[in-house]
Design a protein around this motif. Sequence first.
Motif, mmCIF file in Angstrom:
data_model
loop_
_atom_site.group_PDB
_atom_site.id
_atom_site.type_symbol
_atom_site.label_atom_id
_atom_site.label_comp_id
_atom_site.label_asym_id
_atom_site.label_seq_id
_atom_site.Cartn_x
_atom_site.Cartn_y
_atom_site.Cartn_z
ATOM 1 N N ASN A 90 0.837 -1.208 0.000
ATOM 2 C CA ASN A 90 0.000 0.000 0.000
ATOM 3 C C ASN A 90 0.867 1.252 0.000
ATOM 4 N N VAL A 91 1.828 1.279 0.898
ATOM 5 C CA VAL A 91 2.676 2.450 1.082
ATOM 6 C C VAL A 91 3.622 2.658 -0.103
ATOM 7 N N LEU A 92 4.301 1.604 -0.518
ATOM 8 C CA LEU A 92 5.273 1.735 -1.602
ATOM 9 C C LEU A 92 4.623 2.092 -2.929
ATOM 10 N N SER A 93 3.359 1.741 -3.111
ATOM 11 C CA SER A 93 2.655 2.023 -4.360
ATOM 12 C C SER A 93 2.025 3.412 -4.384
ATOM 13 N N SER A 94 2.041 4.120 -3.270
ATOM 14 C CA SER A 94 1.424 5.448 -3.161
ATOM 15 C C SER A 94 2.471 6.545 -3.296
ATOM 16 N N ASP A 95 2.088 7.627 -3.967
ATOM 17 C CA ASP A 95 2.982 8.787 -4.058
ATOM 18 C C ASP A 95 3.011 9.549 -2.739
ATOM 19 N N LEU A 96 1.907 9.530 -2.035
ATOM 20 C CA LEU A 96 1.854 10.022 -0.659
ATOM 21 C C LEU A 96 0.713 9.323 0.046
ATOM 22 N N VAL A 97 0.746 9.362 1.372
ATOM 23 C CA VAL A 97 -0.229 8.637 2.176
ATOM 24 C C VAL A 97 -1.032 9.621 3.022
ATOM 25 N N ILE A 98 -2.349 9.432 3.011
ATOM 26 C CA ILE A 98 -3.218 10.175 3.920
ATOM 27 C C ILE A 98 -3.793 9.166 4.905
ATOM 28 N N ALA A 99 -3.492 9.362 6.180
ATOM 29 C CA ALA A 99 -4.052 8.512 7.230
ATOM 30 C C ALA A 99 -5.327 9.179 7.717
ATOM 31 N N CYS A 100 -6.440 8.493 7.514
ATOM 32 C CA CYS A 100 -7.756 9.010 7.882
ATOM 33 C C CYS A 100 -8.243 8.182 9.061
ATOM 34 N N GLY A 101 -8.110 8.731 10.263
ATOM 35 C CA GLY A 101 -8.383 7.948 11.461
ATOM 36 C C GLY A 101 -7.121 7.219 11.883
ATOM 37 N N MET A 102 -7.235 6.404 12.940
ATOM 38 C CA MET A 102 -6.046 5.703 13.424
ATOM 39 C C MET A 102 -6.443 4.396 14.079
ATOM 40 N N GLY A 103 -5.640 3.395 13.807
ATOM 41 C CA GLY A 103 -5.752 2.079 14.416
ATOM 42 C C GLY A 103 -4.405 1.406 14.261
ATOM 43 N N ALA A 104 -4.281 0.187 14.725
ATOM 44 C CA ALA A 104 -2.990 -0.503 14.662
ATOM 45 C C ALA A 104 -2.501 -0.670 13.223
ATOM 46 N N GLY A 105 -3.397 -1.072 12.314
ATOM 47 C CA GLY A 105 -3.000 -1.249 10.919
ATOM 48 C C GLY A 105 -2.590 0.064 10.281
ATOM 49 N N THR A 106 -3.349 1.116 10.561
ATOM 50 C CA THR A 106 -3.039 2.441 10.028
ATOM 51 C C THR A 106 -1.700 2.929 10.569
ATOM 52 N N ALA A 107 -1.465 2.715 11.854
ATOM 53 C CA ALA A 107 -0.193 3.118 12.460
ATOM 54 C C ALA A 107 0.972 2.396 11.786
ATOM 55 N N SER A 108 0.780 1.118 11.450
ATOM 56 C CA SER A 108 1.860 0.387 10.776
ATOM 57 C C SER A 108 2.115 0.974 9.392
ATOM 58 N N GLU A 109 1.055 1.383 8.699
ATOM 59 C CA GLU A 109 1.234 1.974 7.369
ATOM 60 C C GLU A 109 1.933 3.328 7.455
ATOM 61 N N VAL A 110 1.567 4.130 8.447
ATOM 62 C CA VAL A 110 2.235 5.418 8.632
ATOM 63 C C VAL A 110 3.718 5.186 8.931
ATOM 64 N N ALA A 111 4.021 4.261 9.823
ATOM 65 C CA ALA A 111 5.420 3.976 10.171
ATOM 66 C C ALA A 111 6.200 3.481 8.948
ATOM 67 N N LEU A 112 5.599 2.595 8.163
ATOM 68 C CA LEU A 112 6.262 2.111 6.948
ATOM 69 C C LEU A 112 6.493 3.242 5.954
ATOM 70 N N ALA A 113 5.528 4.134 5.832
ATOM 71 C CA ALA A 113 5.694 5.286 4.938
ATOM 72 C C ALA A 113 6.859 6.155 5.391
#
Length: 166
Positions: free
Chosen positions: A93-116
């Motif tokens: 998800n992260v590597l395929s995106s030019d930028l990431v918008i985190a809408c809300g927060m949960g464990a999965g979202t936090a992992s995506e933000v950290a990976l980004a």
Amino acid sequence: MKKIIIGVMGPGEKATVTDVQNAYELGKFIAQKGWVLLTGGRNVGVMDAANKGAKSVNGLTIGILPSENQKNVSEAVDIAIFTDMGNARNNINVLSSDLVIACGMGAGTASEVALALKTNKQVILLTEDEESKFFFKKLSPENVHVVESVTAAIATATQILNSSLD
């Protein structure tokens, strides 16, 4: 010309009403900009709402699914990519995106933000979770942009993308 892909990440089953409303509007604005929307592709929460928002204005949507089956895919996903990787698909998800918008927060979202952040991607946080804002902003002040509204998220994304094209 390369299409711009905006990743919208957020909670599934635990998304709040505000998260879902924001995600729908984000999807809509992303599509109106001519950008491609990328989500986790499932038919719940932020993923489903963002896809439905984009489709409401005929946008193009990509869903990176954690499983191998089509049972839980949002009806608003145009291109479904089945990974059978569970949460490991978050890196795709992260590597395929030019930028990431985190809408809300949960464990999965936090992992995506950290990976980004690990890959030096720009992240826009649109969440009511004050602890998350503080934590991620402290981790990477240059790559984390905290916003309070969907319009601010889109304006920030536009600014980031324009500066990266210069």
